[in-house]
Design a protein around this motif. Structure first.
Motif, short mmCIF file in Angstrom:
data_model
loop_
_atom_site.label_atom_id
_atom_site.label_comp_id
_atom_site.label_asym_id
_atom_site.label_seq_id
_atom_site.Cartn_x
_atom_site.Cartn_y
_atom_site.Cartn_z
N TRP A 11 -22.60 38.35 38.25
CA TRP A 11 -23.94 38.38 37.21
C TRP A 11 -24.96 37.48 37.90
O TRP A 11 -24.41 36.37 38.37
CB TRP A 11 -23.59 37.90 35.67
CG TRP A 11 -22.87 38.89 35.17
CD1 TRP A 11 -21.84 39.80 35.42
CD2 TRP A 11 -22.87 39.07 33.82
NE1 TRP A 11 -21.27 40.29 34.42
CE2 TRP A 11 -21.92 39.83 33.32
CE3 TRP A 11 -23.56 38.23 32.77
CZ2 TRP A 11 -21.71 40.12 31.97
CZ3 TRP A 11 -23.55 38.50 31.28
CH2 TRP A 11 -22.51 39.56 31.07
N TYR A 50 -20.13 41.56 26.22
CA TYR A 50 -20.66 41.40 27.70
C TYR A 50 -22.24 41.90 27.38
O TYR A 50 -23.07 41.01 28.02
CB TYR A 50 -20.06 42.31 28.80
CG TYR A 50 -18.68 41.58 29.09
CD1 TYR A 50 -18.72 40.52 30.05
CD2 TYR A 50 -17.37 42.11 28.67
CE1 TYR A 50 -17.49 40.21 30.49
CE2 TYR A 50 -16.31 41.54 29.03
CZ TYR A 50 -16.42 40.67 29.91
OH TYR A 50 -14.97 40.06 30.49
N GLU A 51 -22.19 42.68 26.62
CA GLU A 51 -23.80 43.15 26.45
C GLU A 51 -24.56 42.10 25.75
O GLU A 51 -25.92 41.94 26.18
CB GLU A 51 -24.03 44.62 25.59
CG GLU A 51 -25.38 44.87 25.47
CD GLU A 51 -25.62 46.50 24.97
OE1 GLU A 51 -26.64 46.86 24.77
OE2 GLU A 51 -24.50 47.10 24.66
N ALA A 80 -25.48 39.25 28.30
CA ALA A 80 -26.17 39.58 29.34
C ALA A 80 -27.56 39.69 28.63
O ALA A 80 -28.65 39.02 29.45
CB ALA A 80 -26.04 40.96 29.88
N LYS A 81 -27.72 39.80 27.52
CA LYS A 81 -29.13 39.70 26.70
C LYS A 81 -29.80 38.25 26.63
O LYS A 81 -30.74 37.96 26.69
CB LYS A 81 -29.06 40.53 25.32
CG LYS A 81 -29.15 42.25 25.68
CD LYS A 81 -29.07 43.02 24.46
CE LYS A 81 -29.08 44.46 24.66
NZ LYS A 81 -29.06 45.04 23.54
N TYR A 83 -30.52 36.80 29.82
CA TYR A 83 -31.98 37.25 30.15
C TYR A 83 -33.08 36.55 29.38
O TYR A 83 -33.88 36.10 30.01
CB TYR A 83 -32.13 38.71 30.00
CG TYR A 83 -33.13 39.48 30.68
CD1 TYR A 83 -33.21 39.52 32.00
CD2 TYR A 83 -34.42 39.76 29.79
CE1 TYR A 83 -34.55 40.25 32.14
CE2 TYR A 83 -35.56 40.29 30.24
CZ TYR A 83 -35.68 40.70 31.66
OH TYR A 83 -36.71 40.98 32.05
N ALA A 90 -32.64 36.76 36.20
CA ALA A 90 -31.40 37.63 35.69
C ALA A 90 -31.77 38.75 35.45
O ALA A 90 -32.90 39.39 35.51
CB ALA A 90 -31.23 36.79 34.21
N TRP A 106 -29.37 43.84 31.02
CA TRP A 106 -28.26 44.48 30.61
C TRP A 106 -27.96 45.79 31.37
O TRP A 106 -27.07 46.15 32.13
CB TRP A 106 -27.82 44.67 29.24
CG TRP A 106 -26.61 45.50 28.87
CD1 TRP A 106 -26.70 46.74 28.29
CD2 TRP A 106 -25.27 45.37 29.24
NE1 TRP A 106 -25.16 47.16 28.11
CE2 TRP A 106 -24.49 46.48 29.00
CE3 TRP A 106 -24.40 44.34 29.72
CZ2 TRP A 106 -23.17 46.91 29.12
CZ3 TRP A 106 -23.17 44.49 29.97
CH2 TRP A 106 -22.41 45.66 29.73
N LEU A 133 -27.69 45.66 34.96
CA LEU A 133 -26.06 45.02 35.31
C LEU A 133 -25.18 46.25 35.19
O LEU A 133 -24.21 46.51 36.00
CB LEU A 133 -25.85 43.86 34.51
CG LEU A 133 -24.74 43.30 34.47
CD1 LEU A 133 -24.23 42.66 35.95
CD2 LEU A 133 -24.49 42.26 33.64
N ARG A 134 -25.27 46.81 34.25
CA ARG A 134 -24.43 47.84 33.85
C ARG A 134 -24.37 49.09 34.99
O ARG A 134 -23.34 49.46 35.45
CB ARG A 134 -24.74 48.40 32.45
CG ARG A 134 -23.72 49.54 32.05
CD ARG A 134 -24.60 50.21 30.94
NE ARG A 134 -25.89 50.96 31.23
CZ ARG A 134 -26.60 51.38 30.44
NH1 ARG A 134 -26.81 50.98 29.12
NH2 ARG A 134 -27.82 51.72 30.92
N SER A 179 -18.04 40.15 36.71
CA SER A 179 -18.24 41.52 36.99
C SER A 179 -17.04 42.23 36.78
O SER A 179 -17.13 43.70 36.25
CB SER A 179 -18.54 41.61 38.57
OG SER A 179 -19.95 41.03 38.63
N THR A 197 -16.73 43.07 33.28
CA THR A 197 -17.72 43.86 32.50
C THR A 197 -17.26 45.45 32.92
O THR A 197 -17.47 46.37 32.07
CB THR A 197 -19.12 43.64 33.20
OG1 THR A 197 -19.53 42.34 32.96
CG2 THR A 197 -19.98 44.54 32.87
#
Length: 229
Positions: free
Chosen positions: A90, A122-123, A126-127, A130, A138, A141, A144-145, A175, A178
């Protein structure tokens, strides 16, 4: 023949040792980290595993890890090996290099409106990353996903079309975690440096076979201790 992907978290680095979030920034493996990956490589060899393809992220710590593993396996220059930025760590954006405690146990839960990290997916993380990033580095999500899923799926499909077998993939803790979240719904999982997470791919579907397995390192450590005496 089934297709198995052996996902390895890179060896312990300088930033891992002083508990800083590494992300897309990079520090090399410490002497201890290199020794741990040597144990892993020897353990994989002593368990009789063979590999048909190798992939690492394009960050230095995974490249350094893969070099040690392939050397111990006697496979350096013998099997196809490429760097794939899709399996890199990430990006923590402007928070790359922050202390783990400040980022994961302070800033991110606060932005998500929860008491602690264990309440976040994880979501969610990530948010929050960001949202916290002031440099525009960054990933969302969704980006990245999609890159992580594409990286492992493309490799698995390529292996399957070639008749299956084993691939070794050196990636990163967040990673790999995720990927487990996306494939199996696993919540946040802490993976040790040099641990192995094995995925099996058959008929377009992934199955999680092992998570954070340290037995290969233990086998390598026992081998070294026996041969030092």
């Amino acid at each position: 023949m089934a297709t198995d992907l052996y996902l390895v978290r890179h060896g312990r680095t300088m930033f891992n040792t002083i508990h800083r979030a590494q992300g897309w920034s990079d520090t090399p493996l410490t002497t201890q980290g290199q020794a741990g990956i040597r144990e892993l490589g020897i353990g994989l060899r002593e368990k009789g595993l063979s590999f048909h393809r190798a992939v690492s992220s394009d960050l230095g710590r995974t490249i350094m890890t893969m070099d040690i593993i392939l050397t111990e396996l006697g496979l350096k220059g013998e099997i196809p090996y490429n760097y794939d930025p899709r399996v890199r760590e990430w990006s923590f954006g402007s928070n790359d290099g922050a202390y783990d405690g400040d980022l994961f146990f302070g800033l991110l839960p606060r932005l998500a409106g929860v008491e602690n990290l264990e309440e976040m997916s994880y979501e969610d993380m990530a948010k929050a990353i960001y949202q916290a990033d002031t440099a525009g580095w960054a990933e969302t999500w969704e980006v990245l996903r999609d890159r992580l899923l594409a990286g492992i799926t493309d490799l698995a499909e390529k292996m399957e079309k070639a008749g299956g077998g084993n691939a070794i993939v050196v990636s990163h803790g967040m990673s790999i975690g995720t990927i487990l979240y996306l494939l199996a719904g696993q919540r946040f999982v802490a993976l040790d440096n040099g641990s192995v997470t094995r995925l099996r791919y058959e008929n377009g579907q992934f199955t999680v076979m092992e998570v954070g397995d340290l037995s290969y390192r233990e086998t390598g450590r026992a081998y070294l201790e026996k041969n030092r005496s």
